[in-house]
Structures are given as structure tokens and as C-alpha cells.
Design a protein around this motif. Structure first.
Motif, mmCIF file in Angstrom:
data_model
loop_
_atom_site.group_PDB
_atom_site.id
_atom_site.type_symbol
_atom_site.label_atom_id
_atom_site.label_comp_id
_atom_site.label_asym_id
_atom_site.label_seq_id
_atom_site.Cartn_x
_atom_site.Cartn_y
_atom_site.Cartn_z
ATOM 1 N N ASN A 42 102.891 77.351 76.795
ATOM 2 C CA ASN A 42 102.294 78.077 78.068
ATOM 3 C C ASN A 42 100.670 77.679 78.231
ATOM 4 O OD1 ASN A 42 103.971 80.221 78.208
ATOM 5 N ND2 ASN A 42 103.170 81.327 76.502
ATOM 6 N N VAL A 43 100.310 76.538 77.644
ATOM 7 C CA VAL A 43 99.044 75.867 77.854
ATOM 8 C C VAL A 43 99.187 74.946 78.999
ATOM 9 C CG1 VAL A 43 97.069 74.585 77.316
ATOM 10 C CG2 VAL A 43 97.932 76.363 75.672
ATOM 11 N N LEU A 44 100.419 74.394 78.866
ATOM 12 C CA LEU A 44 100.808 73.547 79.778
ATOM 13 C C LEU A 44 101.140 74.239 81.184
ATOM 14 C CD1 LEU A 44 101.810 70.736 80.691
ATOM 15 C CD2 LEU A 44 104.063 71.157 79.873
ATOM 16 N N PHE A 45 101.953 75.312 80.864
ATOM 17 C CA PHE A 45 102.451 76.131 82.296
ATOM 18 C C PHE A 45 101.047 76.830 82.997
ATOM 19 C CE2 PHE A 45 106.980 77.531 80.754
ATOM 20 C CZ PHE A 45 107.239 75.966 80.829
ATOM 21 N N LEU A 46 100.075 77.100 82.310
ATOM 22 C CA LEU A 46 99.047 77.446 82.847
ATOM 23 C C LEU A 46 98.193 76.484 83.596
ATOM 24 C CD1 LEU A 46 97.309 79.866 83.054
ATOM 25 C CD2 LEU A 46 95.771 79.246 81.188
ATOM 26 N N GLY A 47 98.342 75.362 83.070
ATOM 27 C CA GLY A 47 97.598 74.339 83.922
ATOM 28 C C GLY A 47 98.174 74.198 85.173
ATOM 29 N N LEU A 48 99.743 74.002 85.173
ATOM 30 C CA LEU A 48 100.460 73.605 86.105
ATOM 31 C C LEU A 48 100.295 74.707 87.106
ATOM 32 C CD1 LEU A 48 103.779 72.408 84.568
ATOM 33 C CD2 LEU A 48 102.022 71.116 85.405
ATOM 34 N N ALA A 49 100.171 75.971 86.739
ATOM 35 C CA ALA A 49 100.135 77.221 87.626
ATOM 36 C C ALA A 49 98.914 76.998 88.321
ATOM 37 C CB ALA A 49 100.215 78.403 86.912
ATOM 38 N N VAL A 50 97.613 76.669 87.756
ATOM 39 C CA VAL A 50 96.362 76.548 88.303
ATOM 40 C C VAL A 50 96.296 75.649 89.172
ATOM 41 C CG1 VAL A 50 94.070 76.181 87.787
ATOM 42 C CG2 VAL A 50 95.086 77.630 86.350
ATOM 43 N N ALA A 51 97.198 74.713 88.983
ATOM 44 C CA ALA A 51 97.409 73.356 89.850
ATOM 45 C C ALA A 51 97.977 73.928 91.284
ATOM 46 C CB ALA A 51 97.757 72.280 89.360
ATOM 47 N N GLY A 52 98.802 74.850 91.168
ATOM 48 C CA GLY A 52 99.501 75.514 92.441
ATOM 49 C C GLY A 52 100.917 75.290 92.415
ATOM 50 N N GLU A 53 101.353 74.993 90.972
ATOM 51 C CA GLU A 53 102.891 74.899 90.948
ATOM 52 C C GLU A 53 103.523 76.357 91.435
ATOM 53 O OE1 GLU A 53 106.700 74.739 90.765
ATOM 54 O OE2 GLU A 53 105.591 72.776 90.727
ATOM 55 N N PRO A 54 104.280 76.350 92.432
ATOM 56 C CA PRO A 54 104.733 77.698 93.003
ATOM 57 C C PRO A 54 105.772 78.600 92.026
ATOM 58 C CG PRO A 54 105.855 76.159 94.124
ATOM 59 C CD PRO A 54 104.922 75.480 93.382
ATOM 60 N N GLN A 55 106.278 77.794 91.040
ATOM 61 C CA GLN A 55 107.510 78.313 90.291
ATOM 62 C C GLN A 55 106.819 78.959 88.894
ATOM 63 O OE1 GLN A 55 111.353 76.352 89.709
ATOM 64 N NE2 GLN A 55 110.737 74.710 91.511
ATOM 65 N N LEU A 56 105.550 78.901 88.871
ATOM 66 C CA LEU A 56 104.847 79.429 87.617
ATOM 67 C C LEU A 56 103.799 80.558 87.995
ATOM 68 C CD1 LEU A 56 104.616 75.914 85.610
ATOM 69 C CD2 LEU A 56 106.231 77.854 85.138
ATOM 70 N N GLY A 57 103.569 81.214 87.179
ATOM 71 C CA GLY A 57 102.485 82.319 87.505
ATOM 72 C C GLY A 57 101.376 82.214 86.387
ATOM 73 N N VAL A 58 100.157 82.419 87.058
ATOM 74 C CA VAL A 58 98.844 82.359 86.330
ATOM 75 C C VAL A 58 98.823 83.751 85.300
ATOM 76 C CG1 VAL A 58 96.513 82.429 86.209
ATOM 77 C CG2 VAL A 58 97.524 81.004 87.674
ATOM 78 N N SER A 59 99.255 85.018 85.895
ATOM 79 C CA SER A 59 98.870 85.853 85.273
ATOM 80 C C SER A 59 99.631 86.303 84.400
ATOM 81 C CB SER A 59 99.069 87.325 86.301
ATOM 82 O OG SER A 59 100.277 87.439 86.912
ATOM 83 N N ASN A 60 100.906 86.034 84.337
ATOM 84 C CA ASN A 60 101.976 86.354 83.164
ATOM 85 C C ASN A 60 101.887 85.402 82.083
ATOM 86 O OD1 ASN A 60 103.361 84.362 84.921
ATOM 87 N ND2 ASN A 60 105.247 84.760 84.213
ATOM 88 N N THR A 61 101.335 84.033 82.631
ATOM 89 C CA THR A 61 101.067 83.129 81.344
ATOM 90 C C THR A 61 99.928 83.554 80.406
ATOM 91 O OG1 THR A 61 102.029 81.571 82.758
ATOM 92 C CG2 THR A 61 100.965 80.707 80.933
ATOM 93 N N VAL A 62 98.787 83.929 81.307
ATOM 94 C CA VAL A 62 97.613 84.293 80.587
ATOM 95 C C VAL A 62 97.970 85.415 79.619
ATOM 96 C CG1 VAL A 62 95.359 85.460 80.900
ATOM 97 C CG2 VAL A 62 95.826 83.706 82.226
ATOM 98 N N ALA A 63 98.754 86.566 80.340
ATOM 99 C CA ALA A 63 99.189 87.620 79.322
ATOM 100 C C ALA A 63 99.979 87.290 77.878
ATOM 101 C CB ALA A 63 100.115 88.542 80.203
ATOM 102 N N ALA A 64 100.708 86.365 78.319
ATOM 103 C CA ALA A 64 101.603 85.613 77.073
ATOM 104 C C ALA A 64 100.515 85.141 76.002
ATOM 105 C CB ALA A 64 102.483 84.790 77.604
ATOM 106 N N LEU A 65 99.654 84.305 76.635
ATOM 107 C CA LEU A 65 98.851 83.575 75.585
ATOM 108 C C LEU A 65 97.756 84.437 75.018
ATOM 109 C CD1 LEU A 65 97.952 80.137 77.814
ATOM 110 C CD2 LEU A 65 98.779 80.164 75.412
#
Length: 239
Positions: A42-65
């Protein structure tokens, strides 16, 4: 001197590792490409989401972390208090995890897989409950302290499996038989999370609830077959 977990408890940890694969299959496929157990991912996913990867979300990743961290802290706190009172902390914490997983299964009834930007409140609710349970599980397995069996992350299992000589492990040098036993344990941990991911993916064809009911059942099985703990005294080992 630390006590060595019984064979039943070690087997229970492998069952929990299997269920972790199931939980993360649900999170990744049905809950917007998020991990509820593998916090490192999730830490990796959050970084990718913040960088604009459209297939990942910031809010659900933050909720999980965030929920994972809360569950981890709550689990550690509960274990300390239970130990101070002489209670069976392992069975109590696994029992609580079973209840939370069952609640997540109930909340997941009828949910369909959606991308991050289209998640509903119930999707977030399931994410939070699963991550809370997995965080608390991490506290529990950390306290058990079996090297290579975190039930969440298999990196240590891989390192111990392929990074130690065939005749022995890092814990038992010069004892070939014990070394082979440890290596089988590490291999089983890797296979457990793999098989859990396969099973979770297949069960998702029946729905989110089906997969999570089995995950909760795994925790319940550990709760009921656990042998009460620890077999003998031995040297302290790092997790």
C-alpha cells in the motif's frame, strides 16, 4: 529465555498466512486495487496514486494504511494488557479478528468490484474492517515470534528459504535435520499465501462475502484447534 510455539500454533500461523492471501485478493480485485494485509504494498500504491496512476486511488489506499496502523497499535496494546492479566492473549486476539472478518463478510454481501474512483461507502467499510483485522493479526504474530511466519509478508520466508545453507538455518546451525524442518516451514509459508490468493480469486466469482466467509473460517479454525501455545523454552528469536 523465550518459549518456542507449539506445532499446532505454527500450523495455525500457516493457515492465517493462507487467509491473508485471500484477503488481499479481495482487496485488490474488488475494493479498488488496494491491499488490506500487505501494508508495504500500500505504501508503494500510495506513491503511484499520488503520482497520478489512474488505476490506483489515494483515498482507499490511505483508508487501508491508516486502518492497518490502528489495528496494529490496538493489537499491541491489547496483548500487553492481556499478558499483564494472565489471559490467553492469542485466543482472544484471534477471536476478535474472526469477529471483524465475519462483519466484513456481512458488509460485503452483494458488493461488486469497482475501480478506485467508483467505490461506495460499503466498499470503504470493508476495506477498513479488513485492514483493522490484518493490523491486529500482525501484532499477534509478531508476539508469537516464529521467524519467517509473519502471516502477512513472505519476504522474510523467502530470505530464510534461499539465503541459508541447505544443512541448517540461521537459528539452528550445524543441525541438518532442524535446518530442513525450518526450510520446509518457509516454503510452506510462501505456498500458503500463494494458494490463498488463488482461492480468494476463485471464490470472488461467488462474491465478496464468499471469499471473506472462508477467510473468517480460517481464523475461527485456528482459534478452536490451537493447542494453547508453547511447547518448551528456547533462546529468544527475532521475527
Amino acid at each position: 529465555m523465550a518459549e518456542v510455539p507449539s506445532s499446532r500454533r505454527v500450523a495455525g500461523l500457516l493457515v492465517l498466512t493462507f487467509s491473508s492471501g485471500m484477503v488481499d485478493a479481495v482487496g485488490f480485485i474488488a475494493l479498488g486495487h488496494v491491499f488490506c494485509a500487505l501494508a508495504t504494498g500500500n505504501v508503494l500504491f500510495l506513491g503511484l496514486a499520488v503520482a497520478g496512476e489512474p488505476q490506483l486511488g489515494v483515498s482507499n489506499t490511505v483508508a487501508a494504511l491508516g486502518s492497518f496502523v490502528v489495528g496494529l497499535a490496538a493489537g499491541h496494546h491489547a496483548i500487553v494488557r492481556l499478558l499483564a492479566r494472565g489471559r490467553d492473549w492469542f485466543r482472544i486476539t484471534i477471536g476478535a479478528e474472526t469477529v471483524v472478518l465475519a462483519a466484513a463478510a456481512a458488509a460485503g454481501w452483494g458488493l461488486t468490484a469497482r475501480p478506485p474512483g467508483e467505490l461506495g461507502l460499503r466498499h470503504y467499510g470493508v476495506v477498513v474492517m479488513l485492514a483493522l483485522a490484518m493490523g491486529a493479526r500482525t501484532a499477534t504474530t509478531h508476539r508469537v515470534g516464529v521467524p519467517g511466519l509473519s502471516t502477512i509478508l513472505i519476504t522474510t520466508s523467502l530470505a530464510l528459504l534461499f539465503g541459508t545453507p541447505p544443512g541448517g538455518s540461521g537459528e539452528v546451525r550445524g543441525d541438518a535435520r532442524a535446518g530442513r524442518t525450518h526450510r520446509r516451514r518457509y516454503l510452506t509459508a510462501v505456498l500458503s499465501i500463494f494458494c490463498g490468493a488463488v482461492a480468494g480469486t476463485l471464490l470472488l466469482r461467488l462474491g465478496v462475502t464468499a471469499a471473506l466467509v472462508v477467510a473468517a473460517g480460517c481464523a475461527a479454525a485456528v482459534l478452536f484447534v490451537d493447542g494453547g501455545g508453547r511447547a518448551r523454552a528456547g533462546p529468544a528469536r527475532p521475527v
